[in-house]
Enzyme design. Structure first.
Site, PDB file in Angstrom:
ATOM      1  N   ARG A  43      -1.825  -6.049  -7.860  1.00  0.00           N
ATOM      2  CA  ARG A  43      -1.015  -6.908  -7.877  1.00  0.00           C
ATOM      3  C   ARG A  43      -0.489  -7.606  -9.109  1.00  0.00           C
ATOM      4  O   ARG A  43       0.426  -8.419  -9.521  1.00  0.00           O
ATOM      5  CB  ARG A  43      -1.147  -7.729  -6.593  1.00  0.00           C
ATOM      6  CG  ARG A  43      -0.822  -6.554  -5.731  1.00  0.00           C
ATOM      7  CD  ARG A  43      -1.669  -7.085  -4.455  1.00  0.00           C
ATOM      8  NE  ARG A  43      -3.147  -7.992  -4.321  1.00  0.00           N
ATOM      9  CZ  ARG A  43      -3.812  -7.667  -3.316  1.00  0.00           C
ATOM     10  NH1 ARG A  43      -3.127  -7.957  -2.415  1.00  0.00           N
ATOM     11  NH2 ARG A  43      -4.572  -8.134  -4.000  1.00  0.00           N
TER      12      ARG A  43
ATOM     13  N   HIS B 158       0.960  -1.256   0.059  1.00  0.00           N
ATOM     14  CA  HIS B 158       0.010   0.242  -0.226  1.00  0.00           C
ATOM     15  C   HIS B 158       1.175   1.230  -0.102  1.00  0.00           C
ATOM     16  O   HIS B 158       0.337   2.045  -0.371  1.00  0.00           O
ATOM     17  CB  HIS B 158      -0.689  -0.074   0.646  1.00  0.00           C
ATOM     18  CG  HIS B 158      -1.713  -1.114   1.186  1.00  0.00           C
ATOM     19  ND1 HIS B 158      -2.109  -1.557   2.575  1.00  0.00           N
ATOM     20  CD2 HIS B 158      -2.997  -1.260   0.429  1.00  0.00           C
ATOM     21  CE1 HIS B 158      -3.731  -2.932   2.197  1.00  0.00           C
ATOM     22  NE2 HIS B 158      -3.554  -2.333   1.183  1.00  0.00           N
TER      23      HIS B 158
ATOM     24  N   LYS C  78     -17.924  -5.809   8.037  1.00  0.00           N
ATOM     25  CA  LYS C  78     -16.420  -6.387   8.425  1.00  0.00           C
ATOM     26  C   LYS C  78     -16.030  -6.796   9.859  1.00  0.00           C
ATOM     27  O   LYS C  78     -16.134  -5.721  10.154  1.00  0.00           O
ATOM     28  CB  LYS C  78     -15.331  -6.463   7.268  1.00  0.00           C
ATOM     29  CG  LYS C  78     -15.507  -6.223   5.798  1.00  0.00           C
ATOM     30  CD  LYS C  78     -14.390  -5.948   4.816  1.00  0.00           C
ATOM     31  CE  LYS C  78     -14.262  -6.592   4.003  1.00  0.00           C
ATOM     32  NZ  LYS C  78     -12.604  -5.640   2.869  1.00  0.00           N
TER      33      LYS C  78
ATOM     34  N   SER D 188      -3.018  -6.873   3.016  1.00  0.00           N
ATOM     35  CA  SER D 188      -3.263  -7.433   4.741  1.00  0.00           C
ATOM     36  C   SER D 188      -3.370  -8.584   5.086  1.00  0.00           C
ATOM     37  O   SER D 188      -3.690  -9.338   6.580  1.00  0.00           O
ATOM     38  CB  SER D 188      -4.068  -6.490   4.868  1.00  0.00           C
ATOM     39  OG  SER D 188      -4.219  -5.091   4.353  1.00  0.00           O
TER      40      SER D 188
END
Ligand code: PNS
Length: 159
Positions: free
Chosen positions: A90, A17, A41, A128
């Site tokens: 990514r 990040h 979440k 993460s």
């Protein structure tokens, strides 16, 4: 003035990040890092903690602001007068979800465009979620996050 938002969960912010944040801050006048406050979440860090952690690790970057948001990203973009959304890619596996998200956002707000940065190869595997998993089992996360974030994770995990 080009104002962009780099949105995400940042639970926690990784070196991947940070690489995107630095590169994006070099090509826009002002970069807002937008931390999603997602009630559905169950994050490791509260949104307040994530904002605080992001502020700390980006304190040397002058044209950055860290804010939290809830609701639609494009509404947040309108509220903050940002014309651009920044996202990192990514691998090809990110592409489908990111394409869908950017097309949806353009459909509901044609004045907000998405720009993609390809992640530095060193961080192409990093997420993460995997950082949290490695940390939860006592693994070494020093290659994935800054020393400050590593410390905050250790405190959270009572290590
Ligand atoms: O770090 P993440 O979890 O991949 O970030 C996802 C994020 C925050 C960019 C995305 O979930 C989002 O924009 N949420 C806000 C709600 C929204 O605008 N949804 C419509 C886009 S399809």
């Amino acid at each position: 003035m080009t104002k962009a938002i780099y949105p995400g969960s940042f639970d926690p912010v990784t070196l991947g990040h940070l690489d995107i944040i630095r590169r994006a801050s070099n090509v826009v006048d002002h970069l807002i890092v937008g931390v999603l406050n997602n009630q559905s979440k169950r994050p490791m860090f509260t949104v307040k903690e994530r904002v605080e952690m992001l502020k700390k690790v980006t304190e040397d970057i002058p044209n950055i602001e860290v804010l939290s948001f809830s609701g639609l990203l494009v509404d947040f973009a309108h509220q903050t007068n940002a014309q651009v959304i920044v996202r990192g890619l990514r691998a090809i596996t990110d592409f489908e979800y990111e394409l869908l998200m950017s097309q949806t956002n353009r459909k509901i707000a044609a004045d907000v465009d998405t720009v993609f940065f390809t992640t530095k190869l060193d961080y192409a595997y990093l997420s993460s979620s995997t950082v949290k998993e490695v940390a939860a089992f006592g693994g070494d996360i020093s290659q994935f996050v800054t020393p400050y974030i590593e410390q905050r994770m250790k405190e959270k995990l009572n290590r």
